[in-house]
Design an enzyme around this catalytic site. Structure first.
Site, short mmCIF file in Angstrom:
data_model
loop_
_atom_site.label_atom_id
_atom_site.label_comp_id
_atom_site.label_asym_id
_atom_site.label_seq_id
_atom_site.Cartn_x
_atom_site.Cartn_y
_atom_site.Cartn_z
N HIS A 1 6.95 -7.64 -1.07
CA HIS A 1 5.90 -8.03 -2.02
C HIS A 1 5.63 -6.94 -3.05
CE1 HIS A 1 4.12 -11.22 0.94
NE2 HIS A 1 5.24 -11.62 0.36
N ASP B 1 0.81 -1.23 0.00
CA ASP B 1 0.00 0.00 0.00
C ASP B 1 0.84 1.28 0.00
OD1 ASP B 1 -0.90 -0.77 3.44
OD2 ASP B 1 0.86 0.31 2.72
N CYS C 1 8.69 -4.91 -22.16
CA CYS C 1 10.08 -4.37 -22.12
C CYS C 1 10.63 -4.30 -20.71
CB CYS C 1 10.10 -2.97 -22.76
SG CYS C 1 9.28 -1.69 -21.77
N1 APR Z 1 -2.89 -4.08 14.44
C1 APR Z 1 -2.09 -5.18 14.35
N2 APR Z 1 -2.47 -6.34 13.76
C2 APR Z 1 -3.72 -6.38 13.26
C3 APR Z 1 -4.62 -5.28 13.31
C4 APR Z 1 -4.15 -4.10 13.93
N3 APR Z 1 -4.93 -3.01 14.04
N4 APR Z 1 -5.79 -5.66 12.71
C5 APR Z 1 -5.62 -6.93 12.28
N5 APR Z 1 -4.39 -7.37 12.62
C6 APR Z 1 -3.76 -8.68 12.34
C7 APR Z 1 -4.71 -9.84 12.17
O1 APR Z 1 -4.98 -10.45 13.43
C8 APR Z 1 -3.89 -10.76 11.26
O2 APR Z 1 -3.08 -11.62 12.04
O3 APR Z 1 -3.11 -8.54 11.09
C9 APR Z 1 -3.00 -9.81 10.47
C10 APR Z 1 -3.39 -9.65 9.00
O4 APR Z 1 -3.20 -10.90 8.38
P1 APR Z 1 -3.45 -11.04 6.81
O5 APR Z 1 -4.72 -10.38 6.46
O6 APR Z 1 -3.23 -12.49 6.49
O7 APR Z 1 -2.28 -10.16 6.15
P2 APR Z 1 -0.75 -10.54 5.95
O8 APR Z 1 -0.26 -11.40 7.07
O9 APR Z 1 -0.02 -9.27 5.71
O10 APR Z 1 -0.77 -11.41 4.59
C11 APR Z 1 0.50 -11.78 4.06
O11 APR Z 1 -0.65 -12.62 2.10
O12 APR Z 1 -2.35 -12.28 0.58
C12 APR Z 1 -0.97 -12.22 0.76
O13 APR Z 1 0.55 -10.81 -0.38
C13 APR Z 1 -0.48 -10.81 0.58
O14 APR Z 1 1.26 -9.62 1.81
C14 APR Z 1 0.08 -10.42 1.95
C15 APR Z 1 0.41 -11.78 2.56
#
Ligand code: APR
Length: 260
Positions: free
Chosen positions: A121, A106, A132
Site C-alpha cells: 500500500h 508507516d 511529472c
Molecule cells: N497485535 C496484533 N494484531 C492486533 C493488535 C496487536 N497488538 N492490535 C490490534 N490488532 C488487530 C485487530 O484485531 C485487527 O484485526 O489488527 C487488525 C487491524 O485491522 P485494521 O485496523 O482493519 O487494519 P488493516 O487490516 O491493516 O487494514 C487494511 O485497510 O484502511 C485500509 O489501507 C488501509 O492498509 C490498510 C487496510
C-alpha cells in the site's frame, strides 16, 4: 494442529520453514502507538475513508487530505519498532527464504531493519508528483499544505495506494507468487477485509497458515493455527533462530537480544 502450546507450535514451524512469508497489517504497529483503522479507537471510527483516502477526495480537496496525512505523519514520526517488527527483521537475516509483505504505510518494518519487504500500500513518507511523476522520501513534519514538486511545481500526493486504486503491479506479482510458493504464511495484525490483500492467504498452496491477532477475522475459520495474542507480546516469547552455523543447514535457536 496438535493441542500443543501455540508458542511452541509456532516456534517449531518458524524453525523448519524454508520459504516463510509474513503478511502484516496495522495491528503489528499498534504496540508502537500507531492507530489501527477499524479497532475501537481506529482511524475509520472518526473519519470516513471516502473523505480522505480516495483519488476523488484528493481531487475535491487536496488541502483537507494533506491536513489528515500531516496529522498521521506527526502521530507516526515518534513511533519506534516494537518486538514484532524487530523479530521479523532479525528473522529475515536468519532465514534467506523469508519475505515480508506489509499493508502498513508507516515505514516501521523498514526502520526495524527489514529489507526483503513489499509495501503493497506504499509508504506515507514518500511523496509523488501528480504532474511529472517524480517520487521521493520527505520526512518533514509538518509538510507545507499542499506540498509542491521541487522539479516542476506540480501538486504532490502521498505515495500510498488509496481505495479504488490498483496495487503497484510489481508488488502484487511478487506478493502473490511468494504466497503461492510459501511453506509457512504468518498473517499478523490484519482484519482481512480490504481486497486484494485479504484474499492473499487463500492463494497459499500447501503452506501452513498461522494468524496472529487478539481477535478473530474472516480468515480464522480457514487457517491452520490462530494465535489469540498481541503481536509484540507474542514475539517477545519466541526464540529467534540465529544465522545458520557455517557449514550446517539448520539455524540454531537464540533470543533476538536487546530489551523486549
Ligand atoms: N497485535 C496484533 N494484531 C492486533 C493488535 C496487536 N497488538 N492490535 C490490534 N490488532 C488487530 C485487530 O484485531 C485487527 O484485526 O489488527 C487488525 C487491524 O485491522 P485494521 O485496523 O482493519 O487494519 P488493516 O487490516 O491493516 O487494514 C487494511 O485497510 O484502511 C485500509 O489501507 C488501509 O492498509 C490498510 C487496510
Amino acid at each position: 494442529m496438535s493441542g500443543r502450546d501455540p508458542v511452541a507450535e509456532l516456534t517449531g514451524l518458524l524453525r523448519k520453514a524454508r520459504r516463510p512469508v509474513a503478511l502484516t497489517g496495522a495491528g503489528v504497529s499498534a504496540e508502537s502507538g500507531v492507530p489501527t483503522f477499524r479497532g475501537p479507537d481506529g482511524l475509520w471510527r472518526r473519519h470516513r475513508p471516502e473523505d480522505l483516502a480516495t483519488p476523488e477526495a484528493f481531487a475535491r480537496d487536496p488541502a483537507l487530505v494533506w491536513e489528515w496525512y500531516n496529522w498521521r505523519r506527526e502521530r507516526i514520526a515518534p513511533a519506534r519498532p516494537n518486538p514484532a517488527h524487530r523479530w521479523l527483521a532479525a528473522y529475515e537475516r536468519a532465514n534467506p527464504g523469508f519475505l515480508l509483505i506489509t499493508q502498513n504505510v508507516d515505514g516501521l518494518h523498514r526502520l526495524a531493519g527489514s529489507r526483503r519487504l513489499v509495501e503493497v500500500h506504499g509508504n506515507l513518507w514518500v511523496l509523488r508528483c501528480t504532474r511529472c511523476g517524480r517520487e521521493g522520501e520527505d520526512r518533514r513534519v509538518p509538510l507545507p499544505v499542499p506540498p509542491r514538486c521541487p522539479e516542476c511545481g506540480g501538486l504532490l500526493r502521498p505515495g500510498v495506494v488509496w481505495f479504488g486504486e490498483p496495487l503497484p503491479a510489481e508488488a502484487l506479482t511478487r506478493s502473490t507468487e511468494a504466497v503461492q510458493e510459501a511453506d509457512l504464511l504468518l498473517v499478523i495484525g490484519t482484519s482481512a477485509v480490504v481486497q486484494p490483500v485479504a484474499s492473499f492467504p487463500l492463494l497459499a498452496r500447501g503452506a501452513v497458515v498461522v494468524e496472529i491477532n487478539p481477535a478473530a477475522t474472516p480468515l480464522t475459520p480457514s487457517l491452520d493455527l490462530s494465535v489469540r495474542s498481541a503481536a509484540g507480546a507474542l514475539f517477545r516469547r519466541i526464540p529467534l533462530p540465529g544465522p545458520p552455523p557455517a557449514g550446517s543447514g539448520s539455524p540454531s535457536p537464540s533470543h533476538p537480544g536487546g530489551t523486549p
